[in-house]
Design a protein around this motif. Structure first.
Motif, PDB file in Angstrom:
ATOM      1  N   ASP A  40       0.812  -1.217   0.000  1.00 16.89           N
ATOM      2  CA  ASP A  40       0.000   0.000   0.000  1.00 16.89           C
ATOM      3  C   ASP A  40       0.846   1.268   0.000  1.00 16.89           C
ATOM      4  O   ASP A  40       0.312   2.366  -0.165  1.00 16.89           O
ATOM      5  CB  ASP A  40      -0.971   0.012   1.179  1.00 16.89           C
ATOM      6  CG  ASP A  40      -0.276  -0.058   2.527  1.00 16.89           C
ATOM      7  OD1 ASP A  40       0.184   0.976   3.019  1.00 16.89           O
ATOM      8  OD2 ASP A  40      -0.190  -1.170   3.092  1.00 16.89           O
ATOM      9  N   GLN A  44      -3.250   1.465  -3.327  1.00 21.39           N
ATOM     10  CA  GLN A  44      -4.303   0.657  -2.714  1.00 21.39           C
ATOM     11  C   GLN A  44      -4.841  -0.387  -3.701  1.00 21.39           C
ATOM     12  O   GLN A  44      -5.515  -1.332  -3.295  1.00 21.39           O
ATOM     13  CB  GLN A  44      -5.440   1.555  -2.237  1.00 21.39           C
ATOM     14  CG  GLN A  44      -5.084   2.431  -1.040  1.00 21.39           C
ATOM     15  CD  GLN A  44      -4.906   1.651   0.239  1.00 21.39           C
ATOM     16  OE1 GLN A  44      -5.367   0.525   0.363  1.00 21.39           O
ATOM     17  NE2 GLN A  44      -4.243   2.261   1.217  1.00 21.39           N
ATOM     18  N   GLU A  66      -2.493  -3.062   3.905  1.00 18.95           N
ATOM     19  CA  GLU A  66      -3.765  -2.563   3.364  1.00 18.95           C
ATOM     20  C   GLU A  66      -3.932  -3.018   1.928  1.00 18.95           C
ATOM     21  O   GLU A  66      -2.962  -3.138   1.186  1.00 18.95           O
ATOM     22  CB  GLU A  66      -3.800  -1.037   3.356  1.00 18.95           C
ATOM     23  CG  GLU A  66      -3.863  -0.345   4.688  1.00 18.95           C
ATOM     24  CD  GLU A  66      -3.866   1.176   4.492  1.00 18.95           C
ATOM     25  OE1 GLU A  66      -4.896   1.714   4.027  1.00 18.95           O
ATOM     26  OE2 GLU A  66      -2.838   1.808   4.784  1.00 18.95           O
ATOM     27  N   GLY A  69      -8.103   0.006  -0.026  1.00 26.09           N
ATOM     28  CA  GLY A  69      -8.624   0.973   0.933  1.00 26.09           C
ATOM     29  C   GLY A  69      -9.029   0.417   2.272  1.00 26.09           C
ATOM     30  O   GLY A  69      -9.635   1.117   3.082  1.00 26.09           O
ATOM     31  N   GLY A 122      -5.763   2.196   7.680  1.00 31.95           N
ATOM     32  CA  GLY A 122      -7.026   1.595   7.304  1.00 31.95           C
ATOM     33  C   GLY A 122      -7.697   0.778   8.383  1.00 31.95           C
ATOM     34  O   GLY A 122      -8.840   0.355   8.222  1.00 31.95           O
TER      35      GLY A 122
END
Length: 321
Positions: A40, A44, A66, A69, A122
């Motif tokens: 990430d 994303q 992540e 998102g 996240g």
């Protein structure tokens, strides 16, 4: 000097040329380290991030935190299945599960001034009482993604941790035992906003918790951010090298105002060429994972590409790539 025949010289030179023409992924495979990137930090979009890591950077490993998102903790079964397909598509292996375990306040202590401040990648900051759920989820994710390491932290930083240190150590030790029973390893990251932030602090915690299931995710950049400007070599020198089983690669520097800020890997207080050389000399054979954090370029991907260029050069200069 030993004489070399023309045939030996030509053959040797041809070998060098052949090695230089090897695909970049063959170069990465020859490193003593598992060279990785936290996906990430690029994007994303997990497929795109993996494409960059495998095709553009030529690497074989990825660290998971992540995707799309969401923190990995919140990924659905369908998203996990899709991620597994993408990993197979790009022939990537997972170094560890970069979980948010114990990035919470220690119960009974004053509320930390650091807290999450939105820096949970996240994940939702949940209470201490829910950490067992975070742990169980992390163990499940490790098994699904075929890795043997789970990252954790040492609770949000207290102005005075001394009254709580023994209890915190016992919690970390007990958690490491649970993880170890599953055939996994718990690696604590020295994190600038948590109680174990520097190399010297990490050494004390490792010394206090003598568990074969408990190790360190060494992050020299985080140590610098906490003010340990000599994280390498002095912070590093304090550490038991056989207890280091993961390493994050980033850097930090003082700006014009004197504030410590993130910087590209090849600019800052950490001499990564020397650090990589020291890791190799210590017999380290686990992951070195790019965690850029610096966002000086137009996009996270552009910033990561700049940091990767610096990291790659440091690996080459240190003789580890």
């Amino acid at each position: 000097m030993k004489s070399v025949s023309r045939r030996q010289f030509v053959g040797g030179a041809a070998g060098v040329v052949a090695s230089l023409s090897l695909p970049i992924r063959a170069w990465a495979a020859s490193s003593p380290f598992k060279i990785a990137v936290i996906s990430d930090e690029i994007s994303q979009d997990f497929d795109h991030a993996c494409s960059v890591i495998a095709k553009d950077f030529g690497l074989h490993y990825v660290e998971l935190r992540e995707m799309w998102g969401k923190n990995l903790q919140a990924s659905s079964d369908a998203e996990i299945a899709e991620a597994q397909k993408i990993l197979a598509k790009y022939d990537l292996q997972v170094t560890d599960i970069a979980s948010p375990l114990f990035k919470v306040d220690w119960p009974g202590a004053p509320k930390s001034q650091y807290g999450s401040k939105g820096d949970m990648h996240g994940a939702q900051e949940v209470a201490y009482k829910q950490q067992d759920e975070v742990l169980a989820r992390s163990i499940s994710l490790a098994k699904q993604f075929k890795t043997d390491k789970i990252r954790c932290f040492d609770f949000w930083r207290l102005d005075d941790v001394a009254p709580y240190r023994a209890a915190i150590n016992e919690k970390l030790r007990a958690t490491a035992d649970i993880v170890g029973q599953q055939g996994l390893l718990l690696v604590i990251e020295n994190e600038f906003a948590c109680n174990t932030a520097t190399g010297r602090e990490a050494a004390k915690v490792l010394n206090a918790i003598q568990s074969p299931h408990f190790a360190l995710n060494w992050d020299a950049g985080n140590a610098v951010m906490r003010g340990e400007l000599d994280a390498f070599p002095a912070g590093w020198d304090a550490l038991p090298k056989n207890r280091i089983h993961h390493c994050h690669c980033k850097n930090a520097i003082k700006d014009a105002s004197g504030k410590i800020v993130w910087s590209p890997v090849d600019k800052g207080y950490v001499d990564w060429t020397a650090q990589f050389r020291a890791l190799k000399q210590a017999g380290y054979r686990d992951a070195v994972s790019l965690e850029t954090h610096w966002r000086g370029a137009a996009t996270p991907e552009a910033s990561t590409r700049i940091s990767w260029d610096g990291m790659k050069q440091a690996l080459i200069n240190s003789g580890t790539f």
